[in-house]
Design a protein around this motif. Structure first.
Motif, PDB file in Angstrom:
ATOM      1  N   ALA A  28      58.878 116.652 172.781  1.00 26.17           N
ATOM      2  CA  ALA A  28      59.087 117.986 173.411  1.00 26.17           C
ATOM      3  C   ALA A  28      60.428 117.937 174.120  1.00 26.17           C
ATOM      4  O   ALA A  28      60.825 119.418 174.868  1.00 26.17           O
ATOM      5  N   GLY A  29      61.178 116.897 174.427  1.00 25.58           N
ATOM      6  CA  GLY A  29      62.480 116.922 175.065  1.00 25.58           C
ATOM      7  C   GLY A  29      62.558 116.260 176.361  1.00 25.58           C
ATOM      8  O   GLY A  29      63.624 116.298 177.134  1.00 25.58           O
ATOM      9  N   HIS A  30      61.434 115.784 176.769  1.00 24.42           N
ATOM     10  CA  HIS A  30      61.330 115.216 178.198  1.00 24.42           C
ATOM     11  C   HIS A  30      61.810 113.593 178.122  1.00 24.42           C
ATOM     12  O   HIS A  30      60.749 112.854 178.190  1.00 24.42           O
ATOM     13  N   GLU A  31      62.543 113.263 177.469  1.00 22.18           N
ATOM     14  CA  GLU A  31      63.234 111.865 177.635  1.00 22.18           C
ATOM     15  C   GLU A  31      63.307 111.439 178.841  1.00 22.18           C
ATOM     16  O   GLU A  31      62.825 110.112 179.006  1.00 22.18           O
ATOM     17  N   LEU A  32      64.039 112.034 179.914  1.00 20.48           N
ATOM     18  CA  LEU A  32      64.115 111.762 180.979  1.00 20.48           C
ATOM     19  C   LEU A  32      63.266 112.486 182.179  1.00 20.48           C
ATOM     20  O   LEU A  32      63.689 113.534 182.323  1.00 20.48           O
ATOM     21  N   ASP A  34      62.046 114.983 184.351  1.00 18.10           N
ATOM     22  CA  ASP A  34      62.545 115.544 185.769  1.00 18.10           C
ATOM     23  C   ASP A  34      63.590 114.797 186.288  1.00 18.10           C
ATOM     24  O   ASP A  34      63.747 114.954 187.302  1.00 18.10           O
ATOM     25  N   GLY A  35      64.560 114.138 185.381  1.00 23.61           N
ATOM     26  CA  GLY A  35      65.755 113.666 185.829  1.00 23.61           C
ATOM     27  C   GLY A  35      65.596 112.419 186.053  1.00 23.61           C
ATOM     28  O   GLY A  35      66.531 111.581 186.479  1.00 23.61           O
ATOM     29  N   VAL A  36      64.362 111.583 186.215  1.00 21.33           N
ATOM     30  CA  VAL A  36      64.196 110.096 186.653  1.00 21.33           C
ATOM     31  C   VAL A  36      64.797 109.278 185.515  1.00 21.33           C
ATOM     32  O   VAL A  36      64.776 109.709 184.253  1.00 21.33           O
ATOM     33  N   PRO A  37      65.142 107.935 185.885  1.00 19.39           N
ATOM     34  CA  PRO A  37      65.493 107.210 184.602  1.00 19.39           C
ATOM     35  C   PRO A  37      64.884 106.901 183.545  1.00 19.39           C
ATOM     36  O   PRO A  37      65.121 106.850 182.348  1.00 19.39           O
ATOM     37  N   SER A  62      45.671 111.637 188.014  1.00 22.24           N
ATOM     38  CA  SER A  62      45.947 112.895 187.506  1.00 22.24           C
ATOM     39  C   SER A  62      47.382 112.697 186.750  1.00 22.24           C
ATOM     40  O   SER A  62      47.853 111.631 186.855  1.00 22.24           O
ATOM     41  N   VAL A  63      47.511 113.786 185.894  1.00 22.63           N
ATOM     42  CA  VAL A  63      48.928 113.701 185.052  1.00 22.63           C
ATOM     43  C   VAL A  63      49.666 114.336 186.150  1.00 22.63           C
ATOM     44  O   VAL A  63      49.578 115.477 186.504  1.00 22.63           O
ATOM     45  N   SER A  64      50.975 113.731 185.929  1.00 23.39           N
ATOM     46  CA  SER A  64      52.073 114.059 186.835  1.00 23.39           C
ATOM     47  C   SER A  64      52.926 115.181 186.248  1.00 23.39           C
ATOM     48  O   SER A  64      52.338 115.695 185.042  1.00 23.39           O
ATOM     49  N   SER A  65      54.056 115.874 186.786  1.00 20.13           N
ATOM     50  CA  SER A  65      55.138 116.577 185.978  1.00 20.13           C
ATOM     51  C   SER A  65      55.554 115.652 184.942  1.00 20.13           C
ATOM     52  O   SER A  65      55.516 114.667 184.960  1.00 20.13           O
ATOM     53  N   GLU A 169      68.800 123.398 186.355  1.00 19.28           N
ATOM     54  CA  GLU A 169      69.954 122.803 185.677  1.00 19.28           C
ATOM     55  C   GLU A 169      71.011 123.261 186.889  1.00 19.28           C
ATOM     56  O   GLU A 169      71.874 122.406 186.896  1.00 19.28           O
ATOM     57  N   ARG A 170      70.805 124.354 187.646  1.00 17.95           N
ATOM     58  CA  ARG A 170      71.999 124.486 188.538  1.00 17.95           C
ATOM     59  C   ARG A 170      71.375 123.861 190.050  1.00 17.95           C
ATOM     60  O   ARG A 170      72.557 123.486 190.601  1.00 17.95           O
ATOM     61  N   SER A 171      70.346 124.194 190.342  1.00 23.09           N
ATOM     62  CA  SER A 171      69.995 123.753 191.827  1.00 23.09           C
ATOM     63  C   SER A 171      70.017 122.384 192.092  1.00 23.09           C
ATOM     64  O   SER A 171      70.196 121.916 192.901  1.00 23.09           O
ATOM     65  N   ALA A 172      69.584 121.408 190.865  1.00 23.38           N
ATOM     66  CA  ALA A 172      69.686 119.978 191.142  1.00 23.38           C
ATOM     67  C   ALA A 172      70.833 119.343 191.206  1.00 23.38           C
ATOM     68  O   ALA A 172      70.669 118.035 191.895  1.00 23.38           O
ATOM     69  N   LEU A 173      71.884 119.904 190.772  1.00 25.63           N
ATOM     70  CA  LEU A 173      73.101 119.351 190.977  1.00 25.63           C
ATOM     71  C   LEU A 173      73.322 118.049 190.069  1.00 25.63           C
ATOM     72  O   LEU A 173      74.016 117.129 190.715  1.00 25.63           O
ATOM     73  N   GLY A 174      72.422 117.712 189.267  1.00 24.11           N
ATOM     74  CA  GLY A 174      72.605 116.588 188.569  1.00 24.11           C
ATOM     75  C   GLY A 174      71.936 115.634 188.719  1.00 24.11           C
ATOM     76  O   GLY A 174      71.871 114.385 188.363  1.00 24.11           O
ATOM     77  N   ARG A 175      70.930 115.603 190.020  1.00 24.45           N
ATOM     78  CA  ARG A 175      70.459 114.316 190.662  1.00 24.45           C
ATOM     79  C   ARG A 175      68.713 114.715 190.302  1.00 24.45           C
ATOM     80  O   ARG A 175      68.307 115.620 190.056  1.00 24.45           O
ATOM     81  N   PRO A 176      68.010 113.424 190.218  1.00 25.06           N
ATOM     82  CA  PRO A 176      66.644 113.536 190.039  1.00 25.06           C
ATOM     83  C   PRO A 176      65.902 114.783 190.519  1.00 25.06           C
ATOM     84  O   PRO A 176      65.955 114.688 192.154  1.00 25.06           O
ATOM     85  N   ARG A 177      65.212 115.511 190.001  1.00 23.13           N
ATOM     86  CA  ARG A 177      64.526 116.505 190.723  1.00 23.13           C
ATOM     87  C   ARG A 177      63.458 116.245 191.753  1.00 23.13           C
ATOM     88  O   ARG A 177      63.188 116.967 192.570  1.00 23.13           O
ATOM     89  N   PRO A 178      62.723 114.923 191.471  1.00 18.27           N
ATOM     90  CA  PRO A 178      61.750 114.817 192.533  1.00 18.27           C
ATOM     91  C   PRO A 178      62.350 114.624 193.766  1.00 18.27           C
ATOM     92  O   PRO A 178      61.596 114.913 194.897  1.00 18.27           O
TER      93      PRO A 178
END
Length: 322
Positions: A28-32, A34-37, A62-65, A169-178
């Motif tokens: 479904a497109g979640h290869e990384l 929430d932006g984690v490696p 539980s299942v996380s994000s 896409e804008r607020s995270a500034l390219g960094r991991p969202r967690p």
């Protein structure tokens, strides 16, 4: 035989992933995620080893994000059922060691009501996990009212877990969202519940807020002031701080040395819970967190953190008292 080092901790913030779940998320497109490696790996055996090293009796899985809804409602219903069955099988296979917060296919309310009934009544889940938003639908959204009405009627435990906001896409500034986005999405969705009046309408809800409340401890007075400005009534504006003090809070994440003192200015001692965030927090970091938590002075004189949080968890989750 009780493994050495067990102190009775109950971990309410623990995650599991399955190979099937990861495959579906990647497709479904979640290869990384929430932006984690990378995706973590998980097995019950590895989790139990960590628990025994850290003195954890029971972990509530539980299942996380990013949750189970990747855009296709039918696929989300099937995936929710799959992960809930997998989690329940783990609980059955290791009596006394695991619990389960069931996943729901939000924002599909009808399907979530059906899955909650199945998970709680058939699988014996200890509660449900709700992401802070589901495709931009936050928890105060009026469309979710039937679900909260039913969960409140049941007196269900509702474990909140942050996910990426739709604007990441804008607020995270390219960094991991967690790192930052999760903290503020937690505050955003709880604030939405407050302004929607959901917690007041359904006092039976037992809501667990993760990660020391995210940004809520430092924003509580600000939220309260704005509620007084914008929600006046003949009976007076709702008291946001009083409502926040009724919620439960886990201490997953880097709780010491700064987040816990902020949390203690808001949360009641009988609402504090332990959380490891394993397997998304790697085993060495989760073990270090458990050690720091066990050795830190508790917020109640004469009562350690493990004693306090375990007592609170057993009150909240009575099935785990056996």
């Amino acid at each position: 035989m009780t493994p050495p080092g067990r102190t009775g901790l109950i971990d309410v913030h623990a995650h599991f992933v399955t190979d099937s779940y990861v495959r579906r998320a990647r497709a479904a497109g979640h290869e990384l995620p929430d932006g984690v490696p990378a995706w973590p790996t998980w097995s019950a055996a590895a989790h139990l080893e960590l628990m025994d090293r850290g003195g954890i009796d029971t972990a509530v899985l539980s299942v996380s994000s990013p949750g189970v809804h990747f855009g296709d409602p039918a696929a989300a219903r099937a995936l929710a059922r799959e992960v809930n069955e997998d989690g329940a099988e783990t609980v059955r296979g290791h009596p006394g060691r695991f619990g389960l917060f069931a996943s729901l296919p939000l924002p599909d309310v009808d399907a979530s009501l059906a899955e909650a009934e199945y998970a709680l009544d058939v699988l014996g889940a200890d509660g449900v996990v709700l992401e802070t938003n589901s495709h931009g639908v936050y928890l105060g959204d009026p469309r979710l009212e039937p679900l909260f009405a039913e969960l409140g009627r049941r007196g269900a435990v509702v474990f909140l877990h942050p996910t990426s906001p739709v604007c990441w896409e804008r607020s995270a500034l390219g960094r991991p969202r967690p790192m930052v986005e999760f903290v503020f999405d937690t505050a955003r969705t709880v604030t939405d519940l407050l302004f929607a009046g959901t917690l007041l309408r359904h006092p039976g809800l037992k809501v667990v807020v993760p990660h020391c409340g995210g940004a809520l401890p430092v924003l509580a007075d600000r939220i309260n002031g704005f509620m007084r400005l914008f929600m006046p009534s003949e009976d007076g504006a709702p008291d946001a701080v009083a409502q926040l003090r009724e919620l439960y809070y886990d201490v997953a994440g880097p709780a010491f040395p700064r987040q816990v003192p902020a949390l203690l200015n808001l949360a009641r001692p009988d609402r504090l819970l332990y959380g490891s965030d394993y397997c998304w927090t790697p085993a060495p970091a989760a073990a270090a967190h458990a050690a720091s938590f066990t050795g830190a002075p508790g917020p109640v004189e004469g009562v350690s953190w493990p004693e306090l949080t375990t007592r609170n968890a057993r009150t909240l989750l009575p099935r785990l008292t056996g």
